[in-house]
Design a protein around this motif. Sequence first.
Motif, PDB file in Angstrom:
ATOM      1  N   PHE A   1      31.753  35.259  30.738  1.00 57.61           N
ATOM      2  CA  PHE A   1      31.222  34.634  29.528  1.00 57.61           C
ATOM      3  C   PHE A   1      29.756  34.240  29.702  1.00 57.61           C
ATOM      4  N   ALA A   2      29.068  34.052  28.580  1.00 61.86           N
ATOM      5  CA  ALA A   2      27.667  33.641  28.585  1.00 61.86           C
ATOM      6  C   ALA A   2      27.485  32.275  29.235  1.00 61.86           C
ATOM      7  N   SER A   3      28.515  31.463  29.231  1.00 61.06           N
ATOM      8  CA  SER A   3      28.453  30.130  29.840  1.00 61.06           C
ATOM      9  C   SER A   3      28.409  30.189  31.364  1.00 61.06           C
ATOM     10  N   GLY A   4      28.715  31.357  31.950  1.00 62.02           N
ATOM     11  CA  GLY A   4      28.779  31.513  33.397  1.00 62.02           C
ATOM     12  C   GLY A   4      30.189  31.457  33.949  1.00 62.02           C
ATOM     13  N   SER A   5      31.140  31.141  33.116  1.00 59.67           N
ATOM     14  CA  SER A   5      32.523  31.086  33.602  1.00 59.67           C
ATOM     15  C   SER A   5      33.168  32.467  33.563  1.00 59.67           C
ATOM     16  N   VAL A   6      34.195  32.618  34.388  1.00 54.65           N
ATOM     17  CA  VAL A   6      35.001  33.842  34.446  1.00 54.65           C
ATOM     18  C   VAL A   6      36.442  33.410  34.273  1.00 54.65           C
ATOM     19  N   ARG A   7      37.155  34.102  33.408  1.00 54.03           N
ATOM     20  CA  ARG A   7      38.590  33.833  33.253  1.00 54.03           C
ATOM     21  C   ARG A   7      39.361  35.070  33.669  1.00 54.03           C
ATOM     22  N   VAL A   8      40.435  34.829  34.392  1.00 54.83           N
ATOM     23  CA  VAL A   8      41.306  35.912  34.840  1.00 54.83           C
ATOM     24  C   VAL A   8      42.623  35.774  34.098  1.00 54.83           C
ATOM     25  N   PHE A   9      43.084  36.892  33.516  1.00 57.15           N
ATOM     26  CA  PHE A   9      44.305  36.903  32.723  1.00 57.15           C
ATOM     27  C   PHE A   9      45.345  37.813  33.360  1.00 57.15           C
ATOM     28  N   ASP A  10      46.598  37.419  33.261  1.00 56.55           N
ATOM     29  CA  ASP A  10      47.719  38.280  33.607  1.00 56.55           C
ATOM     30  C   ASP A  10      48.040  39.057  32.344  1.00 56.55           C
ATOM     31  N   VAL A  11      47.816  40.357  32.375  1.00 53.92           N
ATOM     32  CA  VAL A  11      47.959  41.189  31.181  1.00 53.92           C
ATOM     33  C   VAL A  11      49.403  41.241  30.690  1.00 53.92           C
ATOM     34  N   GLU A  12      50.350  41.378  31.598  1.00 57.30           N
ATOM     35  CA  GLU A  12      51.754  41.486  31.202  1.00 57.30           C
ATOM     36  C   GLU A  12      52.287  40.183  30.608  1.00 57.30           C
ATOM     37  N   ALA A  13      51.886  39.053  31.190  1.00 54.31           N
ATOM     38  CA  ALA A  13      52.369  37.752  30.704  1.00 54.31           C
ATOM     39  C   ALA A  13      51.517  37.226  29.549  1.00 54.31           C
TER      40      ALA A  13
ATOM     41  N   VAL B   1      27.523  35.810  32.798  1.00 53.42           N
ATOM     42  CA  VAL B   1      28.130  36.780  33.714  1.00 53.42           C
ATOM     43  C   VAL B   1      27.781  38.179  33.217  1.00 53.42           C
ATOM     44  N   THR B   2      27.250  39.013  34.118  1.00 52.63           N
ATOM     45  CA  THR B   2      26.804  40.348  33.733  1.00 52.63           C
ATOM     46  C   THR B   2      27.620  41.470  34.358  1.00 52.63           C
ATOM     47  N   ALA B   3      28.436  41.159  35.376  1.00 52.96           N
ATOM     48  CA  ALA B   3      29.243  42.209  36.002  1.00 52.96           C
ATOM     49  C   ALA B   3      30.459  41.587  36.690  1.00 52.96           C
ATOM     50  N   LEU B   4      31.573  42.332  36.634  1.00 54.35           N
ATOM     51  CA  LEU B   4      32.813  41.939  37.298  1.00 54.35           C
ATOM     52  C   LEU B   4      33.423  43.188  37.928  1.00 54.35           C
ATOM     53  N   ALA B   5      34.005  43.037  39.112  1.00 55.52           N
ATOM     54  CA  ALA B   5      34.634  44.189  39.752  1.00 55.52           C
ATOM     55  C   ALA B   5      35.786  43.731  40.639  1.00 55.52           C
TER      56      ALA B   5
ATOM     57  N   LYS C   1      43.745  44.405  44.968  1.00 54.69           N
ATOM     58  CA  LYS C   1      44.545  43.349  44.335  1.00 54.69           C
ATOM     59  C   LYS C   1      44.142  41.980  44.881  1.00 54.69           C
ATOM     60  N   ARG C   2      43.333  41.985  45.925  1.00 55.13           N
ATOM     61  CA  ARG C   2      42.968  40.722  46.569  1.00 55.13           C
ATOM     62  C   ARG C   2      41.578  40.200  46.212  1.00 55.13           C
ATOM     63  N   HIS C   3      40.596  41.062  45.975  1.00 49.35           N
ATOM     64  CA  HIS C   3      39.215  40.617  45.823  1.00 49.35           C
ATOM     65  C   HIS C   3      38.628  40.887  44.439  1.00 49.35           C
ATOM     66  N   LEU C   4      37.908  39.890  43.938  1.00 46.45           N
ATOM     67  CA  LEU C   4      37.170  40.001  42.686  1.00 46.45           C
ATOM     68  C   LEU C   4      35.734  39.580  42.952  1.00 46.45           C
ATOM     69  N   TYR C   5      34.784  40.407  42.512  1.00 42.67           N
ATOM     70  CA  TYR C   5      33.369  40.071  42.584  1.00 42.67           C
ATOM     71  C   TYR C   5      32.877  39.743  41.179  1.00 42.67           C
ATOM     72  N   SER C   6      31.933  38.802  41.096  1.00 45.97           N
ATOM     73  CA  SER C   6      31.264  38.533  39.831  1.00 45.97           C
ATOM     74  C   SER C   6      29.767  38.409  40.099  1.00 45.97           C
ATOM     75  N   ALA C   7      28.967  38.780  39.110  1.00 46.43           N
ATOM     76  CA  ALA C   7      27.517  38.651  39.200  1.00 46.43           C
ATOM     77  C   ALA C   7      27.031  38.073  37.880  1.00 46.43           C
ATOM     78  N   ALA C   8      25.917  37.340  37.938  1.00 49.01           N
ATOM     79  CA  ALA C   8      25.457  36.663  36.731  1.00 49.01           C
ATOM     80  C   ALA C   8      23.937  36.607  36.666  1.00 49.01           C
TER      81      ALA C   8
ATOM     82  N   HIS D   1      23.216  35.187  41.212  1.00 46.45           N
ATOM     83  CA  HIS D   1      24.231  35.041  42.248  1.00 46.45           C
ATOM     84  C   HIS D   1      25.351  36.072  42.104  1.00 46.45           C
ATOM     85  N   VAL D   2      25.889  36.462  43.251  1.00 41.87           N
ATOM     86  CA  VAL D   2      27.090  37.293  43.322  1.00 41.87           C
ATOM     87  C   VAL D   2      28.142  36.445  44.030  1.00 41.87           C
ATOM     88  N   ALA D   3      29.344  36.391  43.465  1.00 38.09           N
ATOM     89  CA  ALA D   3      30.433  35.606  44.049  1.00 38.09           C
ATOM     90  C   ALA D   3      31.605  36.523  44.380  1.00 38.09           C
ATOM     91  N   LEU D   4      32.303  36.201  45.455  1.00 35.98           N
ATOM     92  CA  LEU D   4      33.508  36.917  45.869  1.00 35.98           C
ATOM     93  C   LEU D   4      34.657  35.924  45.859  1.00 35.98           C
TER      94      LEU D   4
END
Length: 106
Positions: A7-19, A33-37, A41-48, A52-55
């Motif tokens: 989101f533009a606020s800098g937050s990242v939300r992770v959703f369970d698609v099935e639930a 936030v400008t990129a997510l990868a 199944k264990r690691h998520l990267y975000s960039a903003a 900053h890049v976060a793992l």
Amino acid sequence: PQLAVGFASGSVRVFDVEAVASVAELKQHRGAVTALAFRSKRHLYSAARDGHVALYDATQNFEPVAVVHVDAALPPHVRGACSDEAVVLATSPHHAVVAALAARDP
């Protein structure tokens, strides 16, 4: 399967698609936030736009493993103003290489 949304606020939300439910809200960034990868199944990267890049570790409720400022090692005269930079990232399959590129909007 999980879906991460930045989101533009800098937050990242992770959703369970099935639930159809939110499983985590991450607040490591102070710019849009400008990129997510997901790199497994264990690691998520975000960039903003804050430069900053976060793992995150999905097996530990998306706790941050590392947060790195992309151009922190550059001399001051080379760095740009982080507020107008977009950070794009790419990772190798086993995290051996993480490439982050900061680019200014035209």
